[in-house]
Design an enzyme around this catalytic site. Structure first.
Site, PDB file in Angstrom:
ATOM      1  N   LYS A  22      41.262  55.895  60.695  1.00  7.45           N
ATOM      2  CA  LYS A  22      40.578  55.550  61.704  1.00  7.45           C
ATOM      3  C   LYS A  22      40.979  56.792  62.391  1.00  7.45           C
ATOM      4  CE  LYS A  22      40.058  52.639  64.553  1.00  7.45           C
ATOM      5  NZ  LYS A  22      40.360  52.559  66.295  1.00  7.45           N
ATOM      6  N   ASN A  23      42.799  55.659  62.180  1.00 10.02           N
ATOM      7  CA  ASN A  23      43.442  56.844  63.754  1.00 10.02           C
ATOM      8  C   ASN A  23      44.115  57.794  63.420  1.00 10.02           C
ATOM      9  OD1 ASN A  23      42.561  55.077  65.562  1.00 10.02           O
ATOM     10  ND2 ASN A  23      44.706  52.969  65.071  1.00 10.02           N
ATOM     11  N   ARG A  93      38.777  54.649  74.423  1.00 13.36           N
ATOM     12  CA  ARG A  93      39.520  55.264  74.954  1.00 13.36           C
ATOM     13  C   ARG A  93      39.922  56.601  73.928  1.00 13.36           C
ATOM     14  NH1 ARG A  93      41.036  51.471  78.060  1.00 13.36           N
ATOM     15  NH2 ARG A  93      43.456  52.523  78.847  1.00 13.36           N
ATOM     16  N   CYS A 117      40.584  47.575  79.107  1.00  8.18           N
ATOM     17  CA  CYS A 117      39.837  47.313  78.150  1.00  8.18           C
ATOM     18  C   CYS A 117      40.557  46.422  78.062  1.00  8.18           C
ATOM     19  CB  CYS A 117      41.682  48.678  77.798  1.00  8.18           C
ATOM     20  SG  CYS A 117      41.454  48.220  75.793  1.00  8.18           S
ATOM     21  N   ARG A 122      46.426  49.882  79.507  1.00 13.95           N
ATOM     22  CA  ARG A 122      46.622  50.717  78.644  1.00 13.95           C
ATOM     23  C   ARG A 122      46.432  52.501  79.449  1.00 13.95           C
ATOM     24  NH1 ARG A 122      43.002  50.468  73.338  1.00 13.95           N
ATOM     25  NH2 ARG A 122      44.509  52.001  72.455  1.00 13.95           N
ATOM     26  N   ASP A 307      48.430  46.957  65.090  1.00  9.40           N
ATOM     27  CA  ASP A 307      47.439  46.756  64.665  1.00  9.40           C
ATOM     28  C   ASP A 307      47.067  45.675  63.933  1.00  9.40           C
ATOM     29  OD1 ASP A 307      46.636  48.106  66.617  1.00  9.40           O
ATOM     30  OD2 ASP A 307      46.271  50.402  65.131  1.00  9.40           O
ATOM     31  N   ILE A 329      53.948  45.182  71.867  1.00  8.79           N
ATOM     32  CA  ILE A 329      53.148  46.570  72.619  1.00  8.79           C
ATOM     33  C   ILE A 329      52.023  46.771  74.197  1.00  8.79           C
ATOM     34  CG2 ILE A 329      51.810  48.537  71.566  1.00  8.79           C
ATOM     35  CD1 ILE A 329      54.429  48.433  70.077  1.00  8.79           C
ATOM     36  N   ARG A 399      33.496  49.679  64.461  1.00  7.85           N
ATOM     37  CA  ARG A 399      34.181  50.759  64.984  1.00  7.85           C
ATOM     38  C   ARG A 399      35.011  51.486  64.131  1.00  7.85           C
ATOM     39  NH1 ARG A 399      36.885  49.712  70.643  1.00  7.85           N
ATOM     40  NH2 ARG A 399      37.746  52.090  70.048  1.00  7.85           N
TER      41      ARG A 399
HETATM   42  N1  EPU Z   1      50.750  53.714  77.734  1.00 10.21           N
HETATM   43  C1  EPU Z   1      51.110  53.611  78.574  1.00 10.21           C
HETATM   44  N2  EPU Z   1      51.198  54.984  79.372  1.00 10.21           N
HETATM   45  C2  EPU Z   1      50.244  55.121  78.195  1.00 10.21           C
HETATM   46  C3  EPU Z   1      49.840  55.512  76.964  1.00 10.21           C
HETATM   47  C4  EPU Z   1      50.624  54.304  76.381  1.00 10.21           C
HETATM   48  O1  EPU Z   1      51.696  52.551  79.959  1.00 10.21           O
HETATM   49  O2  EPU Z   1      49.735  56.851  79.039  1.00 10.21           O
HETATM   50  C5  EPU Z   1      51.735  51.642  77.158  1.00 10.21           C
HETATM   51  C6  EPU Z   1      50.393  51.196  76.475  1.00 10.21           C
HETATM   52  O3  EPU Z   1      49.737  50.448  77.736  1.00 10.21           O
HETATM   53  C7  EPU Z   1      51.116  50.217  75.418  1.00 10.21           C
HETATM   54  C8  EPU Z   1      52.006  51.211  74.964  1.00 10.21           C
HETATM   55  O4  EPU Z   1      52.679  51.933  75.944  1.00 10.21           O
HETATM   56  O5  EPU Z   1      51.252  49.205  76.159  1.00 10.21           O
HETATM   57  C9  EPU Z   1      51.866  51.928  73.471  1.00 10.21           C
HETATM   58  O6  EPU Z   1      50.418  52.347  73.561  1.00 10.21           O
HETATM   59  P1  EPU Z   1      49.908  53.491  72.970  1.00 10.21           P
HETATM   60  O7  EPU Z   1      49.602  55.125  74.026  1.00 10.21           O
HETATM   61  O8  EPU Z   1      50.844  53.883  71.894  1.00 10.21           O
HETATM   62  O9  EPU Z   1      48.500  53.707  71.979  1.00 10.21           O
HETATM   63  P2  EPU Z   1      47.464  54.173  71.679  1.00 10.21           P
HETATM   64  O10 EPU Z   1      48.005  56.150  71.625  1.00 10.21           O
HETATM   65  O11 EPU Z   1      46.738  54.197  73.001  1.00 10.21           O
HETATM   66  C10 EPU Z   1      47.108  54.035  69.042  1.00 10.21           C
HETATM   67  C11 EPU Z   1      46.113  53.559  69.051  1.00 10.21           C
HETATM   68  C12 EPU Z   1      46.380  51.882  68.792  1.00 10.21           C
HETATM   69  C13 EPU Z   1      47.218  51.166  68.520  1.00 10.21           C
HETATM   70  C14 EPU Z   1      47.865  51.821  68.990  1.00 10.21           C
HETATM   71  C15 EPU Z   1      50.232  51.145  68.999  1.00 10.21           C
HETATM   72  C16 EPU Z   1      45.347  55.019  67.925  1.00 10.21           C
HETATM   73  C17 EPU Z   1      43.505  56.519  68.040  1.00 10.21           C
HETATM   74  N3  EPU Z   1      45.048  53.443  68.746  1.00 10.21           N
HETATM   75  O12 EPU Z   1      46.742  53.248  71.124  1.00 10.21           O
HETATM   76  O13 EPU Z   1      45.186  51.111  67.453  1.00 10.21           O
HETATM   77  O14 EPU Z   1      46.454  49.977  68.303  1.00 10.21           O
HETATM   78  O15 EPU Z   1      48.183  52.575  69.328  1.00 10.21           O
HETATM   79  O16 EPU Z   1      50.197  51.317  67.828  1.00 10.21           O
HETATM   80  O17 EPU Z   1      45.881  55.568  67.633  1.00 10.21           O
HETATM   81  C18 EPU Z   1      43.636  49.932  67.566  1.00 10.21           C
HETATM   82  O18 EPU Z   1      43.230  51.130  66.208  1.00 10.21           O
HETATM   83  O19 EPU Z   1      42.486  48.570  66.864  1.00 10.21           O
HETATM   84  C19 EPU Z   1      43.891  50.512  68.296  1.00 10.21           C
HETATM   85  C20 EPU Z   1      44.194  49.532  69.203  1.00 10.21           C
END
Ligand code: EPU
Length: 420
Positions: A22-23, A93, A117, A122, A307, A329, A399
């Site tokens: 998915k991701n 998101r 969230c 996030r 995850d 994380i 999802r």
């Molecule tokens: N963060 C910030 N600012 C930003 C972006 C992120 O502070 O602009 C913080 C977040 O709040 C978090 C950390 O950085 O504490 C890491 O977040 P990241 O941006 O890496 O997460 P994401 O890209 O929103 C993806 C996956 C998530 C997975 C995380 C971590 C996708 C679509 N989603 O989210 O997947 O948990 O990376 O590996 O790729 C899931 O599939 O259940 C899921 C939540």
């Protein structure tokens, strides 16, 4: 609203196939906005988030066609409405992944801010700061981010303050059409980032270093159509490995990438599971004896995935001794612990740490899923609990897991989807 009804106590045996990630599929779909030509994506998982992304691409003006063999054809001949509306962003998101492609292709984007969230704040500040570095003007209005780059984006040095997976992907998709070179430092190393880069290169992009923490992009003036197969879902595969270990079963997890699962596999071996490679893309999990406590700290890839933390916690309730589970994380990713405790688990939460003492016999109960991975954890707990477990709000699991109840039933689980 649908629920899962699970009768626990069955060892899972047999072969269980892994779907596309998915991701990885989500950013790949967003990348289709970068060209007016058709892109074919194979091995797209049939999960709700993918349908949401398809609706978003259609809203923007792309033609989207799902084929029966799991192939998706996207043709963004034109970008009519460069916007991610609140109704879609609030349900997923990852909708913010269209920001980079829209800015690069259309020179403007209007993307709703995601809001709260279940697993933490996030924010998307790092995506926005990086887009500004690339030359976009950004302002916020009525809950939306308005980003504009009428003269196009310009390559630059971007150093992320912290590692962000979708942030890295978003910026990569913006940088491929920017003028000149972009150097991304402290980039996410997740396999999903490397998979996206592979697709972008097939579309004509020039990218080096994806999968490492430094990525170099040399901008090109246009991208073209391509065909790509999405990598296997390492989180789904990991969930099945844990299912095999927690039920003391004998499962063959097929169509996976063992090299993407090393942190989990070594932890499961430490906890008493036996995991062996059983041919290309297949892992066999068995459990010769009882489970032993093992501490886990979530980290960015290649560390232990956040995850898989919830699913691992279900396993830890069955392990002899004290398992210390530290979540680094996300700040609020222990909602499943409260539900596991209602099933009889001994868990104490101290800030970012969960202290799990086991083994404890779990008994079936009515529990509520709070997010995608939390629901998977409750399903795993239900598989070993005595009696009947009812997991509510299974739309969370839909999802990101493709027909999980059918896959688990085929290896012996007593699990049914019922209307509440
Ligand atoms: N963060 C910030 N600012 C930003 C972006 C992120 O502070 O602009 C913080 C977040 O709040 C978090 C950390 O950085 O504490 C890491 O977040 P990241 O941006 O890496 O997460 P994401 O890209 O929103 C993806 C996956 C998530 C997975 C995380 C971590 C996708 C679509 N989603 O989210 O997947 O948990 O990376 O590996 O790729 C899931 O599939 O259940 C899921 C939540």
């Amino acid at each position: 609203m649908e629920q899962f009804l699970i009768e626990g106590g069955v060892r899972l045996e047999g072969e269980i196939p892994v779907s596309g990630a998915k991701n990885s599929a989500l950013p790949a779909m967003a990348a289709c906005l970068l060209t007016r030509e058709a892109v074919l994506l194979h091995r797209i998982p049939q999960v709700r988030d993918i349908c949401t992304m398809a609706r978003l691409l259609e809203h923007i003006g792309a033609g989207v066609e799902f084929r029966e063999d799991g192939t998706l054809r996207v043709e963004a001949h034109q970008v009519a409405v460069p916007e991610a509306p609140y109704e879609l962003v609030k349900t997923m998101r990852a909708s913010s992944l269209v920001l980079g492609p829209l800015l690069a292709r259309a020179g403007r984007a209007r993307v709703s801010l995601p809001g709260g969230c279940a697993i933490g704040a996030r924010p998307i500040n790092l995506h926005l700061e990086a887009m500004e570095r690339l030359g976009a003007r950004i302002r916020q209005e009525h809950g939306y981010i308005i980003a504009e780059a009428p003269e196009g984006l310009r390559g630059t040095l971007i150093t992320f303050d912290r590692i962000t997976v979708t942030g890295t992907e978003d910026v990569l998709m913006a940088a491929v059409l920017a003028e000149g070179e972009t150097l991304l430092e402290n980039a996410a190393r997740e396999p999903e980032v490397a998979d996206l880069a592979e697709l972008l290169v097939k579309m004509g992009a020039r990218i080096e270093g994806a999968g490492t923490s430094t990525i170099r992009v040399r901008g090109v003036s246009r991208l073209h159509g391509a065909e790509h197969t999405i990598i296997p879902d390492r989180i789904e595969a990991g969930t099945f490995l844990i299912a095999g270990a927690i039920t003391a079963g004998d499962l063959l997890v097929t169509g996976c990438r063992p090299d993407h699962l090393t942190a989990l596999v070594s932890k499961l071996i430490q906890a008493g599971a036996e995991i062996t490679e059983a041919g290309p893309g297949a892992l066999r999990v068995r459990r010769p004896g009882g489970l032993l406590a093992a501490d886990v700290t979530t980290e960015e890839y290649p560390g232990f995935a956040t995850d898989l933390q919830a699913q691992y916690m279900a396993l830890a309730t069955q392990a002899e001794g004290v398992s210390l589970i530290t979540e680094t994380i996300f700040e609020n990713r222990f909602m499943h612990a409260l539900e596991l405790m209602r099933m009889g688990a001994d868990i104490r939460i101290e800030g970012r740490r969960a202290i799990v003492t086991g083994p404890r016999e779990l008994t079936g109960a009515a529990v509520i899923a709070s997010d995608l991975r939390a629901s998977a954890s409750l399903v795993l707990a239900g598989l070993v609990a005595r009696g009947e477990t009812v997991v509510d709000r299974v739309y969370h699991i839909d999802r990101g897991y493709e027909r999980i109840e059918e896959k688990l039933s085929r290896v012996g689980a007593r699990i049914r989807r019922i209307a509440a």
